[in-house]
Design a protein around this motif. Structure first.
Motif, PDB file in Angstrom:
ATOM      1  N   ILE A   1       3.882   5.525  -9.303  1.00  0.00           N
ATOM      2  CA  ILE A   1       4.565   4.685 -10.295  1.00  0.00           C
ATOM      3  C   ILE A   1       4.243   3.226 -10.020  1.00  0.00           C
ATOM      4  O   ILE A   1       4.292   2.766  -8.876  1.00  0.00           O
ATOM      5  N   GLY A   2       3.896   2.507 -11.067  1.00  0.00           N
ATOM      6  CA  GLY A   2       3.662   1.074 -10.956  1.00  0.00           C
ATOM      7  C   GLY A   2       4.728   0.290 -11.689  1.00  0.00           C
ATOM      8  O   GLY A   2       5.101   0.647 -12.811  1.00  0.00           O
TER       9      GLY A   2
ATOM     10  N   ARG B   1       6.754   0.821   3.714  1.00  0.00           N
ATOM     11  CA  ARG B   1       6.436  -0.198   2.712  1.00  0.00           C
ATOM     12  C   ARG B   1       5.500  -1.243   3.289  1.00  0.00           C
ATOM     13  O   ARG B   1       5.391  -1.416   4.510  1.00  0.00           O
ATOM     14  N   THR B   2       4.796  -1.930   2.386  1.00  0.00           N
ATOM     15  CA  THR B   2       4.075  -3.152   2.726  1.00  0.00           C
ATOM     16  C   THR B   2       4.816  -4.305   2.063  1.00  0.00           C
ATOM     17  O   THR B   2       5.697  -4.097   1.225  1.00  0.00           O
ATOM     18  N   PHE B   3       4.421  -5.527   2.433  1.00  0.00           N
ATOM     19  CA  PHE B   3       5.142  -6.696   1.954  1.00  0.00           C
ATOM     20  C   PHE B   3       4.261  -7.539   1.040  1.00  0.00           C
ATOM     21  O   PHE B   3       3.038  -7.562   1.171  1.00  0.00           O
TER      22      PHE B   3
ATOM     23  N   ARG C   1      -0.910   0.518   8.661  1.00  0.00           N
ATOM     24  CA  ARG C   1       0.295   0.566   9.497  1.00  0.00           C
ATOM     25  C   ARG C   1       1.410   1.335   8.792  1.00  0.00           C
ATOM     26  O   ARG C   1       2.130   2.124   9.417  1.00  0.00           O
ATOM     27  N   ALA C   2       1.562   1.125   7.493  1.00  0.00           N
ATOM     28  CA  ALA C   2       2.596   1.851   6.754  1.00  0.00           C
ATOM     29  C   ALA C   2       2.310   3.351   6.743  1.00  0.00           C
ATOM     30  O   ALA C   2       3.225   4.171   6.875  1.00  0.00           O
TER      31      ALA C   2
ATOM     32  N   LYS D   1       6.774   9.753   3.548  1.00  0.00           N
ATOM     33  CA  LYS D   1       6.861  10.635   2.389  1.00  0.00           C
ATOM     34  C   LYS D   1       6.835   9.807   1.105  1.00  0.00           C
ATOM     35  O   LYS D   1       6.377  10.273   0.069  1.00  0.00           O
ATOM     36  N   VAL D   2       7.360   8.582   1.198  1.00  0.00           N
ATOM     37  CA  VAL D   2       7.339   7.631   0.084  1.00  0.00           C
ATOM     38  C   VAL D   2       6.694   6.350   0.590  1.00  0.00           C
ATOM     39  O   VAL D   2       7.115   5.794   1.604  1.00  0.00           O
ATOM     40  N   LEU D   3       5.659   5.886  -0.114  1.00  0.00           N
ATOM     41  CA  LEU D   3       4.950   4.674   0.280  1.00  0.00           C
ATOM     42  C   LEU D   3       5.152   3.614  -0.797  1.00  0.00           C
ATOM     43  O   LEU D   3       4.804   3.817  -1.962  1.00  0.00           O
ATOM     44  N   LEU D   4       5.716   2.476  -0.401  1.00  0.00           N
ATOM     45  CA  LEU D   4       5.996   1.374  -1.313  1.00  0.00           C
ATOM     46  C   LEU D   4       4.991   0.258  -1.053  1.00  0.00           C
ATOM     47  O   LEU D   4       4.954  -0.291   0.053  1.00  0.00           O
ATOM     48  N   LEU D   5       4.179  -0.086  -2.045  1.00  0.00           N
ATOM     49  CA  LEU D   5       3.170  -1.133  -1.908  1.00  0.00           C
ATOM     50  C   LEU D   5       3.581  -2.311  -2.780  1.00  0.00           C
ATOM     51  O   LEU D   5       3.546  -2.215  -4.010  1.00  0.00           O
ATOM     52  N   ASP D   6       3.964  -3.402  -2.139  1.00  0.00           N
ATOM     53  CA  ASP D   6       4.417  -4.593  -2.866  1.00  0.00           C
ATOM     54  C   ASP D   6       3.229  -5.538  -3.053  1.00  0.00           C
ATOM     55  O   ASP D   6       2.867  -6.275  -2.141  1.00  0.00           O
TER      56      ASP D   6
END
Length: 265
Positions: free
Chosen positions: A106-107, A156-158, A238-239, A245-250
């Motif tokens: 999802i984006g 997550r990433t920041f 690193r993330a 299980k869930v990867l958040l890319l900011d």
């Protein structure tokens, strides 16, 4: 200096010198505006190139009989009437409800300040909603701390890179992999063989991730020595090391030039 000398010699009036100085400032101002405009044009061109490349990419999974079935565990992430605001009187999110199903990519698209990073931070646990619930795999995680969410599989990433800058590239990834360590205090105290085996496995896993992002040849370098695009890729590696299980890319490609973006894909 030249103008002052001309005024002192009576060859130019002070008013004319002021006018010339004012026109120079106006000219410099317009040149600066032109530079800002060119910078914005470059960023727009890079973004448009990514959009066009994405639209031209054929889907790897076709709809129809071969469509993969969804997991039966319910939504991975769910917001239930979430309200949040940095100022309680001016909420950024107003009764937001959403469902993210397992296997979905999802984006979030929107203008700056629309709340995209805020949603990521609410999932990751950096912020807590004013009201409403955040649910992960049917568990209410609204009150859980960030490290508790990471241990459950949320990484997550920041938007702004947050690496351990003085640590090496390999150490950054190994540190994230520690989240899944099985050995305890006594193993560490006596340096048992199971602990040593686990440490070797953590290092091997970290190196495999670095190979995936073509960073293995820089494993021993300090993270702050990496070019900007490589730092972005290191943060994603690193993330993935947690493993999530869930990867958040900011905004993972923010600030990259076209060549760096292509290398990250």
């Amino acid at each position: 200096v030249w103008g002052g000398a001309r005024v002192a010699q009576g060859e130019m009036s002070a008013g004319a010198l002021d006018t010339i100085a004012f026109m120079q400032l106006r000219l410099l101002f317009e040149v600066a505006r032109m530079g800002v405009g060119l910078d914005q044009y470059h960023k727009m061109a890079v973004s448009l190139e990514r959009v066009v490349r994405t639209l031209d990419t054929a889907p790897s999974v076709q709809s129809g009989k071969a469509l993969l079935g969804r997991a039966s565990t319910g939504p991975s992430i769910e917001f239930e009437d979430v309200v949040f605001g940095y100022d309680v009187s001016r909420p950024v999110l107003k009764r937001l409800s959403l469902r993210c199903e397992p296997g979905q990519t999802i984006g979030l698209v929107g203008a700056s300040g629309a709340g995209k990073s805020t949603i990521v931070n609410l999932i990751a646990g950096l912020y807590r909603p004013t009201s409403g619930r955040v649910v992960y795999l049917q568990e209410d995680i609204t009150e859980l701390a960030p490290h508790e969410r990471t241990s459950r599989g949320i990484a997550r990433t920041f938007q702004n890179i947050r690496l351990f800058r003085s640590m090496s590239v390999l150490e950054n990834v190994k540190l994230a992999r520690q989240m899944r360590r099985q050995r305890g205090f006594l193993d560490a105290l006596f340096r048992t063989k199971p602990l040593q085996d686990e440490e070797r496995q953590i290092e091997n896993d970290a190196l495999e991730l670095l190979k995936l992002f073509n960073l293995h040849h820089r494993a021993g370098e300090a993270a702050f020595n990496l070019p900007y695009g490589d730092q972005r890729r290191l943060e994603i590696a690193r993330a993935l090391a947690t493993p999530p299980k869930v990867l958040l890319l900011d905004e993972p490609a923010a600030g990259m030039n076209p060549q760096e973006s292509i290398r990250s894909e």
